[in-house]
Motif scaffolding. Structure first.
Motif, PDB file in Angstrom:
ATOM      1  N   LEU A 264       1.104  -1.112   0.155  1.00 23.60           N
ATOM      2  CA  LEU A 264      -0.080   0.143   0.109  1.00 23.60           C
ATOM      3  C   LEU A 264       0.871   1.550  -0.096  1.00 23.60           C
ATOM      4  N   ALA A 265       2.271   1.287  -0.190  1.00 24.95           N
ATOM      5  CA  ALA A 265       3.318   2.496   0.224  1.00 24.95           C
ATOM      6  C   ALA A 265       2.933   2.674  -0.860  1.00 24.95           C
ATOM      7  N   GLY A 266       2.435   2.417  -2.443  1.00 25.18           N
ATOM      8  CA  GLY A 266       2.032   3.341  -3.607  1.00 25.18           C
ATOM      9  C   GLY A 266       0.577   4.596  -2.967  1.00 25.18           C
ATOM     10  N   PHE A 267      -0.046   3.792  -2.546  1.00 36.37           N
ATOM     11  CA  PHE A 267      -2.114   4.316  -2.415  1.00 36.37           C
ATOM     12  C   PHE A 267      -1.421   4.709  -1.672  1.00 36.37           C
ATOM     13  N   HIS A 268      -0.890   4.942  -0.347  1.00 37.38           N
ATOM     14  CA  HIS A 268      -0.698   5.996   0.518  1.00 37.38           C
ATOM     15  C   HIS A 268       0.164   7.546   0.598  1.00 37.38           C
ATOM     16  N   ALA A 269       1.105   6.789  -0.826  1.00 37.23           N
ATOM     17  CA  ALA A 269       1.987   8.232  -1.088  1.00 37.23           C
ATOM     18  C   ALA A 269       0.730   9.527  -1.727  1.00 37.23           C
ATOM     19  N   VAL A 270      -0.143   8.498  -2.787  1.00 38.79           N
ATOM     20  CA  VAL A 270      -0.771   9.312  -3.588  1.00 38.79           C
ATOM     21  C   VAL A 270      -2.228   9.461  -2.143  1.00 38.79           C
ATOM     22  N   GLN A 271      -2.752   9.271  -1.760  1.00 36.97           N
ATOM     23  CA  GLN A 271      -2.936   9.899  -0.313  1.00 36.97           C
ATOM     24  C   GLN A 271      -2.528  10.580  -0.187  1.00 36.97           C
ATOM     25  N   GLN A 272      -1.426  11.011   0.406  1.00 38.89           N
ATOM     26  CA  GLN A 272      -0.779  12.292   1.131  1.00 38.89           C
ATOM     27  C   GLN A 272      -1.167  13.593  -0.060  1.00 38.89           C
ATOM     28  N   LEU A 273      -0.653  12.425  -0.943  1.00 38.00           N
ATOM     29  CA  LEU A 273      -0.444  13.841  -2.736  1.00 38.00           C
ATOM     30  C   LEU A 273      -2.097  14.173  -2.153  1.00 38.00           C
ATOM     31  N   ALA A 274      -3.340  13.698  -2.181  1.00 36.79           N
ATOM     32  CA  ALA A 274      -4.454  14.317  -2.923  1.00 36.79           C
ATOM     33  C   ALA A 274      -4.887  15.730  -1.302  1.00 36.79           C
ATOM     34  N   LYS A 275      -3.794  15.279  -0.233  1.00 40.12           N
ATOM     35  CA  LYS A 275      -4.132  16.035   0.715  1.00 40.12           C
ATOM     36  C   LYS A 275      -3.246  17.787   0.825  1.00 40.12           C
ATOM     37  N   ASP A 276      -2.444  16.942  -0.381  1.00 40.08           N
ATOM     38  CA  ASP A 276      -1.541  18.343   0.209  1.00 40.08           C
ATOM     39  C   ASP A 276      -1.476  19.110  -1.241  1.00 40.08           C
ATOM     40  N   TYR A 277      -1.397  18.687  -2.407  1.00 42.99           N
ATOM     41  CA  TYR A 277      -2.414  19.522  -3.449  1.00 42.99           C
ATOM     42  C   TYR A 277      -3.628  19.520  -3.715  1.00 42.99           C
ATOM     43  N   ALA A 278      -4.853  19.673  -2.552  1.00 45.39           N
ATOM     44  CA  ALA A 278      -6.344  19.744  -3.091  1.00 45.39           C
ATOM     45  C   ALA A 278      -6.296  21.579  -2.999  1.00 45.39           C
ATOM     46  N   TRP A 279      -5.259  22.329  -3.215  1.00 45.83           N
ATOM     47  CA  TRP A 279      -5.276  24.005  -2.960  1.00 45.83           C
ATOM     48  C   TRP A 279      -5.367  24.502  -4.360  1.00 45.83           C
ATOM     49  N   ALA A 280      -5.146  23.210  -5.330  1.00 51.75           N
ATOM     50  CA  ALA A 280      -4.715  23.370  -7.046  1.00 51.75           C
ATOM     51  C   ALA A 280      -6.346  22.222  -7.398  1.00 51.75           C
ATOM     52  N   LEU A 281      -6.159  21.051  -6.985  1.00 52.49           N
ATOM     53  CA  LEU A 281      -6.708  20.235  -7.861  1.00 52.49           C
ATOM     54  C   LEU A 281      -7.937  19.076  -7.177  1.00 52.49           C
ATOM     55  N   ASP A 282      -8.908  18.740  -7.697  1.00 52.60           N
ATOM     56  CA  ASP A 282      -8.950  17.569  -7.222  1.00 52.60           C
ATOM     57  C   ASP A 282      -8.557  15.830  -7.658  1.00 52.60           C
ATOM     58  N   LEU A 283      -7.770  15.181  -6.825  1.00 52.25           N
ATOM     59  CA  LEU A 283      -7.633  14.048  -6.837  1.00 52.25           C
ATOM     60  C   LEU A 283      -8.447  12.406  -6.786  1.00 52.25           C
ATOM     61  N   GLN A 284      -8.695  12.186  -8.125  1.00 51.99           N
ATOM     62  CA  GLN A 284      -9.540  10.500  -7.185  1.00 51.99           C
ATOM     63  C   GLN A 284      -8.533   9.364  -8.039  1.00 51.99           C
ATOM     64  N   ILE A 285      -8.906   7.881  -6.426  1.00 44.99           N
ATOM     65  CA  ILE A 285      -7.670   7.589  -6.676  1.00 44.99           C
ATOM     66  C   ILE A 285      -8.764   6.028  -7.045  1.00 44.99           C
ATOM     67  N   CYS A 286      -8.170   5.438  -8.091  1.00 45.05           N
ATOM     68  CA  CYS A 286      -8.805   3.937  -8.676  1.00 45.05           C
ATOM     69  C   CYS A 286      -7.182   3.334  -8.276  1.00 45.05           C
ATOM     70  N   VAL A 287      -7.931   1.991  -7.114  1.00 45.82           N
ATOM     71  CA  VAL A 287      -6.724   0.826  -6.870  1.00 45.82           C
ATOM     72  C   VAL A 287      -7.200  -0.218  -8.236  1.00 45.82           C
ATOM     73  N   PHE A 288      -6.197  -1.087  -8.425  1.00 40.91           N
ATOM     74  CA  PHE A 288      -5.984  -1.787  -9.341  1.00 40.91           C
ATOM     75  C   PHE A 288      -4.715  -2.736  -9.025  1.00 40.91           C
ATOM     76  N   PRO A 289      -5.360  -3.800  -9.905  1.00 38.43           N
ATOM     77  CA  PRO A 289      -4.272  -5.161  -9.934  1.00 38.43           C
ATOM     78  C   PRO A 289      -3.695  -5.017 -11.264  1.00 38.43           C
ATOM     79  N   GLN A 290      -2.322  -4.516 -11.084  1.00 37.69           N
ATOM     80  CA  GLN A 290      -0.973  -4.353 -12.439  1.00 37.69           C
ATOM     81  C   GLN A 290      -1.364  -5.888 -13.208  1.00 37.69           C
ATOM     82  N   GLU A 291      -0.485  -6.523 -12.446  1.00 41.03           N
ATOM     83  CA  GLU A 291       0.076  -7.673 -12.621  1.00 41.03           C
ATOM     84  C   GLU A 291      -0.914  -9.121 -12.732  1.00 41.03           C
ATOM     85  N   GLY A 292      -2.091  -8.802 -12.499  1.00 40.57           N
ATOM     86  CA  GLY A 292      -3.236  -9.881 -12.109  1.00 40.57           C
ATOM     87  C   GLY A 292      -3.450  -9.664 -10.417  1.00 40.57           C
TER      88      GLY A 292
END
Length: 407
Positions: free
Chosen positions: A126-154
């Motif tokens: 979940l390291a990438g997910f948690h990083a992107v969650q933090q990005l969503a919070k830190d850049y909320a002053w400029a944009l909305d970030l919607q997070i889609c989680v998916f299994p790239q490798e199956g």
């Protein structure tokens, strides 16, 4: 009326007369031909004012890794293998730093809404997910970030992945994705993804049919499950490069299938052009799904960035007008109505796909971006770079037009 700012003489529609927009407490408080106020004034000079651009499919977690992940074959297999190896060295801090770089590019290009795809599996956890969650919070002053989680490798072939996907959804992921072509049981993955979507009540976004063989596809199963689960209007599919190889009658049937199932189509021209057709040594197919045909047939269609500076797409500057222009060029579109439709695929249609209202109206948040041209078609044709943007009435970026220094 007490206003905080007046935007002077902006066009809200192609061919419309310029108007003034009054902003108070972060919202649009007035729209009129002229507004008399003591508030500061920002000149639009007849430029086109929009809610911004929306990138409906962008991978932040694996952006900007060319120095550590090389796709020597240029193929989808080569890209997947390169990222799989590089991902072993990803950390939350690393994903955050690279994602922040891309977000700052996107903000400066007038993007105010993004759906980002985040890989989940036992290697990255979940390291990438948690990083992107933090990005969503830190850049909320400029944009909305919607997070889609998916299994790239199956999913079914990769024990532990489903548990991690469930954890991410429980921790606030906005929606769930799928990638059936990398699974040992593609139809089984599709069924499991739909079951999880119903359980967590989230929308779906699939990476689908990413090759040029029209002899088989997973699209039909996704459409069948969409209808069976009553998820019309809640499913999107990306790439679907097989659609570029269909003759007119089969293409018309696919347009009808997506329309009836309420499935949105997202085309990713930079990646699709770079990856597909590598098996040809001449007369190489373009490999880009004809989104304009689906748009004309009543399907919600978007054009998006996908990847930036990685083995899937070794270039990119996050400009959605540039991406719309690339699609128009590949699809050989030049009429004003067609170029306006391409603009809609990176703005209004993309906003609607992501569940947002693209209209500028009284009472809405003052999330605004000014374009230099007076029309949507001109923005696509000329790759018009936004001049400035604001979020809730606060300026978020400026990119003034070049000033020539005459001798």
């Amino acid at each position: 009326m007490s206003l905080d700012l007046v935007i002077s003489q902006a066009r809200l529609q192609d061919g419309a007369a310029p108007v003034d927009i009054g902003i108070a407490e972060g919202k649009i408080a007035a729209i009129a031909p002229r507004i008399d106020s003591d508030a500061p004034v920002r000149e639009a000079r007849g430029g086109l004012l929009i809610r911004g651009f929306a990138d409906s499919h962008l991978h932040l977690d694996k952006a900007c890794i060319l120095e550590r992940a090389v796709n020597r074959s240029g193929t989808l297999k080569g890209a997947l293998e390169a990222v799989t190896e590089a991902k072993r060295g990803f950390t939350q801090e690393d994903v955050y730093a690279r994602g922040a770089k891309v977000l700052e590019q996107a903000i400066g290009q007038g993007t105010t809404l993004i759906r980002t795809q985040v890989e989940i599996d036992p290697v990255i956890g979940l390291a990438g997910f948690h990083a992107v969650q933090q990005l969503a919070k830190d850049y909320a002053w400029a944009l909305d970030l919607q997070i889609c989680v998916f299994p790239q490798e199956g999913l079914l072939n990769y024990p532990g992945t489903e548990e991690l996907l469930r954890a991410a959804l429980a921790q606030g992921a906005d929606l769930l994705g799928g990638c059936p072509y990398t699974d040992s049981d593609p139809h089984g993955q599709i069924a499991r993804i739909f079951e999880m979507a119903r359980e967590f009540d989230v929308d779906l976004d699939f990476h689908l049919d990413f090759d040029l063989d029209p002899g088989w596809r997973h699209l039909d199963e996704v459409a069948r499950q969409t209808i069976a689960f009553g998820m019309q209007g809640r499913v999107a599919i990306g790439h679907v490069t097989k659609l570029s190889m269909l003759p007119p009658e089969a293409l018309a049937q696919s347009v009808a299938l997506l329309r009836e199932a309420g499935i949105a189509l997202t085309v990713l021209p930079a990646t699709d052009l770079f990856i597909t057709g590598r098996e040809f040594d001449h007369a190489v197919p373009r490999g880009v799904a004809p989104a304009h045909r689906f748009h004309a047939g009543g399907v919600c269609c978007t054009v998006a960035t996908n990847n930036v500076l990685n083995p899937f797409t070794p270039y990119g500057d996050c400009s959605l007008p540039r991406m719309a222009n690339l699609f128009a060029n590949v699809a050989q579109l030049g009429q004003e109505a067609d170029l306006s439709a391409c603009f809609d695929m990176v703005s209004g249609a993309a906003f609607r796909l992501l569940g947002r209202d693209p209209a500028i109206r009284l009472g809405s948040a003052a999330d605004l971006v000014l374009l230099p041209g007076a029309s949507r078609a001109a923005t696509v044709a000329e790759i018009g770079r936004p001049l400035w943007g604001m979020r809730a009435g606060r300026m978020s970026f400026e990119a003034p037009a070049p000033r020539l220094l005459w001798p």
